[in-house]
Design a protein around this motif. Structure first.
Motif, short mmCIF file in Angstrom:
data_model
loop_
_atom_site.label_atom_id
_atom_site.label_comp_id
_atom_site.label_asym_id
_atom_site.label_seq_id
_atom_site.Cartn_x
_atom_site.Cartn_y
_atom_site.Cartn_z
N MET A 1 42.35 0.37 5.25
CA MET A 1 40.53 1.13 4.56
C MET A 1 41.23 0.68 2.94
O MET A 1 41.77 0.95 2.57
N SER A 2 40.44 -0.23 2.41
CA SER A 2 40.03 -0.48 0.95
C SER A 2 40.25 0.23 0.44
O SER A 2 39.12 1.54 0.77
N LEU A 3 40.34 0.16 -0.98
CA LEU A 3 39.90 1.67 -2.32
C LEU A 3 38.26 1.93 -2.51
O LEU A 3 38.07 2.88 -2.40
N ALA A 4 37.88 0.03 -2.15
CA ALA A 4 36.68 0.38 -2.88
C ALA A 4 35.40 0.94 -1.26
O ALA A 4 34.90 1.80 -1.18
N VAL A 5 35.64 0.98 -0.33
CA VAL A 5 35.56 1.04 1.02
C VAL A 5 35.63 2.89 1.06
O VAL A 5 34.43 3.56 1.50
N ARG A 6 36.62 3.44 0.87
CA ARG A 6 37.17 4.76 0.43
C ARG A 6 35.97 4.80 -0.39
O ARG A 6 35.69 6.54 -0.30
N TRP A 7 36.10 4.45 -1.82
CA TRP A 7 34.46 5.17 -2.64
C TRP A 7 33.56 5.15 -2.58
O TRP A 7 32.98 6.17 -2.81
N VAL B 1 17.30 0.92 -1.14
CA VAL B 1 17.63 -0.91 -0.68
C VAL B 1 17.11 -1.29 -2.40
O VAL B 1 18.41 -2.11 -2.05
N ALA B 2 16.23 -1.23 -2.91
CA ALA B 2 16.53 -2.04 -4.27
C ALA B 2 18.13 -1.24 -5.31
O ALA B 2 18.61 -2.79 -5.58
N VAL B 3 17.98 0.12 -5.41
CA VAL B 3 19.48 -0.03 -6.33
C VAL B 3 20.71 -0.17 -5.55
O VAL B 3 21.42 -0.86 -6.47
N HIS B 4 20.59 -0.32 -4.32
CA HIS B 4 21.74 -0.95 -3.18
C HIS B 4 22.30 -2.64 -3.75
O HIS B 4 23.54 -2.95 -4.18
N SER B 5 21.51 -3.40 -3.88
CA SER B 5 20.99 -4.91 -3.98
C SER B 5 21.61 -4.74 -5.62
O SER B 5 22.34 -5.70 -5.18
N LEU B 6 21.07 -3.94 -5.96
CA LEU B 6 20.86 -4.90 -7.66
C LEU B 6 22.32 -4.32 -7.89
O LEU B 6 23.40 -5.29 -8.34
N LEU B 7 23.34 -3.09 -7.42
CA LEU B 7 24.41 -3.14 -7.74
C LEU B 7 25.16 -4.02 -7.02
O LEU B 7 26.39 -4.44 -7.49
N ARG B 8 25.30 -4.09 -5.85
CA ARG B 8 25.60 -5.02 -5.15
C ARG B 8 25.96 -6.64 -5.38
O ARG B 8 27.22 -6.59 -6.40
N ARG C 1 25.36 -7.40 -8.98
CA ARG C 1 26.52 -6.93 -10.13
C ARG C 1 26.89 -7.05 -10.30
O ARG C 1 28.78 -7.43 -10.90
N THR C 2 28.16 -6.34 -9.01
CA THR C 2 29.80 -6.16 -8.90
C THR C 2 29.80 -7.90 -8.38
O THR C 2 31.03 -8.05 -9.06
N ARG C 3 29.22 -8.09 -8.03
CA ARG C 3 29.95 -9.81 -7.10
C ARG C 3 29.29 -10.50 -8.83
O ARG C 3 29.89 -11.49 -8.39
N SER C 4 29.36 -10.32 -9.58
CA SER C 4 28.54 -11.33 -10.69
C SER C 4 30.01 -10.93 -11.32
O SER C 4 30.47 -11.80 -12.26
N GLN C 5 30.42 -9.87 -11.60
CA GLN C 5 31.57 -9.07 -11.99
C GLN C 5 32.44 -9.45 -11.42
O GLN C 5 33.39 -10.04 -12.38
N GLU C 6 32.42 -9.81 -10.59
CA GLU C 6 33.90 -10.54 -9.68
C GLU C 6 34.58 -11.54 -10.06
O GLU C 6 35.38 -12.42 -8.59
N ASN C 7 33.07 -12.72 -9.74
CA ASN C 7 33.10 -13.97 -9.99
C ASN C 7 32.44 -15.00 -10.76
O ASN C 7 30.89 -14.66 -11.00
#
Length: 136
Positions: free
Chosen positions: A1-7, A117-124, A126-132
């Motif tokens: 299990m990845s660290l992200a999933v645990r968090w 859903v809105a906050v989760h979508s924004l965070l997701r 943002r995280t994806r744009s920081q990763e790539n």
């Protein structure tokens, strides 16, 4: 299990506890429509956190749809005598299933889920744009 999933799972436990605490605090401090409506919205928010806990990689719209569908299923099940009978035997079951159908609750479940859903979508996003950064 990845660290992200645990968090993610740890955060969902914390958020569910916070939503539960808020629901019981409102119930203790108020009576009437605010208690009822906030209870429905917060219970749906708790279901959303459970969906994410079980399936951390699910998309926010899918998690929101699952949470609302589950809440509606439970609410419409209250049109049968089964939840009421089970709720008479246990306070905990009453908290999970309720005992009486209320059409207003059906409208308030999305109110508890859509902001998540809105906050989760924004965070997701943002995280994806920081990763790539090349996607920005």
């Amino acid at each position: 299990m990845s660290l992200a999933v645990r968090w993610t799972r740890l955060l969902m436990v914390a958020w569910a506890a916070g939503f539960t605490g808020a629901a019981f605090a409102i119930r203790a401090a108020m009576d009437g429509p605010i208690e009822q409506y906030s209870g429905a919205a917060l219970s749906a928010a708790i279901v959303y956190t459970i969906v994410i806990f079980i399936w951390p990689t699910v998309s926010p719209p899918a998690a929101g749809s699952a949470a609302i569908a589950y809440c509606w299923f439970i609410e419409f099940a209250q049109l049968t005598p089964i939840p009421a009978a089970l709720s008479q035997r246990s306070w905990f079951v009453r908290q999970l299933l309720g005992a009486q159908f209320d059409l207003i609750d059906v409208a308030w479940y999305p109110v508890g889920v859509i902001p998540l859903v809105a906050v989760h979508s924004l965070l997701r996003a943002r995280t994806r744009s920081q990763e790539n950064p090349s996607l920005s």
